[in-house]
Design a protein around this motif. Structure first.
Motif, PDB file in Angstrom:
ATOM      1  N   MET A  37       0.845  -1.187   0.000  1.00 18.25           N
ATOM      2  CA  MET A  37       0.000   0.000   0.000  1.00 18.25           C
ATOM      3  C   MET A  37       0.885   1.242   0.000  1.00 18.25           C
ATOM      4  O   MET A  37       1.593   1.485   0.970  1.00 18.25           O
ATOM      5  CB  MET A  37      -0.881   0.003   1.248  1.00 18.25           C
ATOM      6  N   THR A  38       0.870   1.968  -1.109  1.00 16.93           N
ATOM      7  CA  THR A  38       1.658   3.198  -1.180  1.00 16.93           C
ATOM      8  C   THR A  38       0.758   4.357  -1.608  1.00 16.93           C
ATOM      9  O   THR A  38      -0.361   4.147  -2.071  1.00 16.93           O
ATOM     10  CB  THR A  38       2.845   3.071  -2.158  1.00 16.93           C
ATOM     11  N   LEU A  39       1.276   5.556  -1.438  1.00 16.50           N
ATOM     12  CA  LEU A  39       0.585   6.774  -1.851  1.00 16.50           C
ATOM     13  C   LEU A  39       1.449   7.480  -2.885  1.00 16.50           C
ATOM     14  O   LEU A  39       2.633   7.746  -2.631  1.00 16.50           O
ATOM     15  CB  LEU A  39       0.356   7.689  -0.653  1.00 16.50           C
ATOM     16  N   PHE A  40       0.885   7.783  -4.044  1.00 10.18           N
ATOM     17  CA  PHE A  40       1.591   8.560  -5.054  1.00 10.18           C
ATOM     18  C   PHE A  40       1.656  10.007  -4.583  1.00 10.18           C
ATOM     19  O   PHE A  40       0.638  10.614  -4.228  1.00 10.18           O
ATOM     20  CB  PHE A  40       0.857   8.451  -6.389  1.00 10.18           C
ATOM     21  N   THR A  41       2.862  10.579  -4.599  1.00 11.17           N
ATOM     22  CA  THR A  41       3.053  11.900  -4.003  1.00 11.17           C
ATOM     23  C   THR A  41       2.852  13.048  -4.983  1.00 11.17           C
ATOM     24  O   THR A  41       2.993  14.212  -4.606  1.00 11.17           O
ATOM     25  CB  THR A  41       4.458  12.019  -3.376  1.00 11.17           C
ATOM     26  N   GLY A  42       2.499  12.758  -6.232  1.00 10.63           N
ATOM     27  CA  GLY A  42       2.393  13.816  -7.234  1.00 10.63           C
ATOM     28  C   GLY A  42       1.428  14.915  -6.878  1.00 10.63           C
ATOM     29  O   GLY A  42       1.674  16.089  -7.164  1.00 10.63           O
ATOM     30  N   GLN A  43       0.298  14.552  -6.261  1.00 12.86           N
ATOM     31  CA  GLN A  43      -0.713  15.550  -5.900  1.00 12.86           C
ATOM     32  C   GLN A  43      -0.422  16.218  -4.559  1.00 12.86           C
ATOM     33  O   GLN A  43      -1.213  17.036  -4.081  1.00 12.86           O
ATOM     34  CB  GLN A  43      -2.106  14.906  -5.858  1.00 12.86           C
ATOM     35  N   TRP A  44       0.730  15.881  -3.966  1.00  8.27           N
ATOM     36  CA  TRP A  44       1.096  16.399  -2.654  1.00  8.27           C
ATOM     37  C   TRP A  44       2.435  17.136  -2.700  1.00  8.27           C
ATOM     38  O   TRP A  44       3.064  17.358  -1.658  1.00  8.27           O
ATOM     39  CB  TRP A  44       1.189  15.240  -1.653  1.00  8.27           C
ATOM     40  N   ALA A  45       2.854  17.540  -3.889  1.00  5.08           N
ATOM     41  CA  ALA A  45       4.184  18.113  -4.048  1.00  5.08           C
ATOM     42  C   ALA A  45       4.310  19.500  -3.425  1.00  5.08           C
ATOM     43  O   ALA A  45       5.417  20.043  -3.335  1.00  5.08           O
ATOM     44  CB  ALA A  45       4.575  18.162  -5.523  1.00  5.08           C
ATOM     45  N   ASP A  46       3.180  20.086  -2.992  1.00  4.51           N
ATOM     46  CA  ASP A  46       3.256  21.345  -2.259  1.00  4.51           C
ATOM     47  C   ASP A  46       3.722  21.132  -0.822  1.00  4.51           C
ATOM     48  O   ASP A  46       4.059  22.092  -0.135  1.00  4.51           O
ATOM     49  CB  ASP A  46       1.891  22.039  -2.254  1.00  4.51           C
ATOM     50  N   MET A  47       3.741  19.876  -0.362  1.00  2.10           N
ATOM     51  CA  MET A  47       4.256  19.532   0.961  1.00  2.10           C
ATOM     52  C   MET A  47       5.682  19.021   0.830  1.00  2.10           C
ATOM     53  O   MET A  47       6.028  18.361  -0.162  1.00  2.10           O
ATOM     54  CB  MET A  47       3.431  18.407   1.604  1.00  2.10           C
ATOM     55  N   SER A  48       6.497  19.277   1.823  1.00  2.00           N
ATOM     56  CA  SER A  48       7.824  18.673   1.845  1.00  2.00           C
ATOM     57  C   SER A  48       7.674  17.168   2.028  1.00  2.00           C
ATOM     58  O   SER A  48       6.676  16.680   2.588  1.00  2.00           O
ATOM     59  CB  SER A  48       8.664  19.246   2.985  1.00  2.00           C
ATOM     60  N   LEU A  49       8.657  16.413   1.567  1.00  3.40           N
ATOM     61  CA  LEU A  49       8.606  14.968   1.729  1.00  3.40           C
ATOM     62  C   LEU A  49       8.587  14.587   3.201  1.00  3.40           C
ATOM     63  O   LEU A  49       7.899  13.635   3.595  1.00  3.40           O
ATOM     64  CB  LEU A  49       9.790  14.315   1.015  1.00  3.40           C
ATOM     65  N   GLU A  50       9.311  15.317   4.017  1.00  3.65           N
ATOM     66  CA  GLU A  50       9.344  15.019   5.460  1.00  3.65           C
ATOM     67  C   GLU A  50       7.945  15.118   6.059  1.00  3.65           C
ATOM     68  O   GLU A  50       7.496  14.228   6.804  1.00  3.65           O
ATOM     69  CB  GLU A  50      10.293  15.985   6.171  1.00  3.65           C
ATOM     70  N   VAL A  51       7.241  16.181   5.744  1.00  3.19           N
ATOM     71  CA  VAL A  51       5.892  16.373   6.288  1.00  3.19           C
ATOM     72  C   VAL A  51       4.944  15.306   5.751  1.00  3.19           C
ATOM     73  O   VAL A  51       4.174  14.691   6.508  1.00  3.19           O
ATOM     74  CB  VAL A  51       5.376  17.786   5.964  1.00  3.19           C
ATOM     75  N   LEU A  52       4.993  15.058   4.448  1.00  3.44           N
ATOM     76  CA  LEU A  52       4.082  14.086   3.852  1.00  3.44           C
ATOM     77  C   LEU A  52       4.358  12.684   4.377  1.00  3.44           C
ATOM     78  O   LEU A  52       3.409  11.916   4.627  1.00  3.44           O
ATOM     79  CB  LEU A  52       4.204  14.110   2.326  1.00  3.44           C
ATOM     80  N   ALA A  53       5.616  12.321   4.543  1.00  2.00           N
ATOM     81  CA  ALA A  53       5.943  10.984   5.046  1.00  2.00           C
ATOM     82  C   ALA A  53       5.329  10.759   6.430  1.00  2.00           C
ATOM     83  O   ALA A  53       4.784   9.683   6.706  1.00  2.00           O
ATOM     84  CB  ALA A  53       7.454  10.793   5.089  1.00  2.00           C
ATOM     85  N   GLY A  54       5.406  11.768   7.288  1.00  3.82           N
ATOM     86  CA  GLY A  54       4.805  11.635   8.610  1.00  3.82           C
ATOM     87  C   GLY A  54       3.302  11.427   8.529  1.00  3.82           C
ATOM     88  O   GLY A  54       2.725  10.601   9.247  1.00  3.82           O
TER      89      GLY A  54
END
Length: 330
Positions: free
Chosen positions: A1-18
């Motif tokens: 189960m993963t989440l594609f980060t393309g629609q979340w690129a306004d967030m830093s990877l650190e924030v999104l990963a959490g």
């Protein structure tokens, strides 16, 4: 189960990963934009890929694929000023179309090398298309124009795919309107144009097929050996008349006049039960990656809900017939 980060690129990877870890995901499918994954940094800095993996690991997450849709779009497209908004400055350059396409092709080849350094075997993306503008055949489109476009696609992509082969990475086209392949027939023609190149596969996303009326389960049956990655994205379409039909009427997503729109998984009309069963029959063992798009829902609520929906839906295939115990007592 993963989440594609393309629609979340306004967030830093650190924030999104959490956030993704808290929502229940096992990993992220990293987009090659925002600060999520930088192809140039992966090639220039020996510690970069290890740093990306360490960041994810701190949150208990892994990575099995990266995605470079935006640059891939420019490899074969008729370039105009819209591309400037989606491309890195190094790829856009002076905007000369031939130069943009050459630089995009080089960047996609480099993405294969970057993926190998990260330790993943799949790069998802788009191809662009020199013939999408010929979609509706009036004035009538001579068949040789389509043939020429497919040759142009192959001429651009075979050298890129050769690099993918050398790196042991597969390119997975997300079959999608505006790409060289947008349904089953065009996917078959794309594979044939590439002389069935071993590095060319598909990122299966039923949402882009379903609203067109394409048999999205048959796509799995026909291309199971080429499905290298899966996006779990849902779409809704109306059974009643609409003001803006299948072509969208130049409306934005979320407009109530539309015949169809993307929705959070489980909120649309894709039969994900049959999708999972068909994927199991092909032996697919890669990630189920949520690509979250729903103009009518708050995205963090939606991403969390989608994770739960897909996790409840996913199941491993059976290794034996359910009535095997009655097979003669041997």
């Amino acid at each position: 189960m993963t989440l594609f980060t393309g629609q979340w690129a306004d967030m830093s990877l650190e924030v999104l990963a959490g956030k993704a870890a808290a929502w229940g995901y096992d990993g992220l499918e990293l987009a090659c934009w925002g600060d999520h994954f930088d192809v140039r940094a992966a090639l220039a800095d020996p510690s970069y890929c290890e740093g990306r993996r360490d960041l994810l690991a701190r949150h208990g997450l892994g990575v099995w694929a990266i995605s470079n849709h935006l640059v891939g779009q420019a490899v074969c497209d008729r370039i105009d000023d819209r591309h400037r908004a989606i491309l890195p400055a190094r790829v856009w350059g002076d905007g000369d179309p031939d130069g943009v396409r050459r630089r995009a092709a080089r960047e996609m080849a480099d993405t294969a090398t970057a993926a190998a350094r990260l330790g993943v075997g799949v790069v998802n993306g788009f191809t662009g298309s020199p013939i999408w503008h010929l979609l509706y055949s009036f004035p009538p489109v001579p068949p040789e124009w389509i043939d020429d476009g497919l040759r142009e696609f192959a001429d651009a992509w075979v050298p890129i795919l050769d690099v993918f082969s050398r790196e042991g990475v597969r390119f997975a086209l997300e079959v999608h309107p505006t790409e060289i392949a947008f349904d089953i027939v065009t996917a078959e023609r794309a594979v044939a144009a590439l002389d069935r190149h071993e590095a060319f596969g598909f990122n299966y996303d039923p949402s882009h097929l379903a609203y067109q009326g394409v048999d999205y389960i048959e796509f799995i049956r026909r291309f199971g050996d080429r499905i290298a990655h899966v996006h779990m994205k849902d779409v809704w379409w109306s059974d009643q008349s609409a003001l803006a039909g299948i072509f969208g009427g130049h409306t934005n997503f979320g407009d109530a006049r539309r015949y169809w729109d993307f929705r959070s998984p489980g909120r649309g009309r894709v039969d994900f039960e049959e999708v999972v069963r068909a994927l199991n029959r092909t032996g697919y063992a890669g990630p189920l990656s949520v690509e979250w798009e729903d103009s009518g829902m708050e995205r963090e609520h939606g991403a969390a809900e989608a994770c739960g929906f897909v996790r409840r839906l996913a199941f491993p295939p059976s290794e034996t017939a359910f009535d095997a115990a009655f097979g003669g007592g041997e």
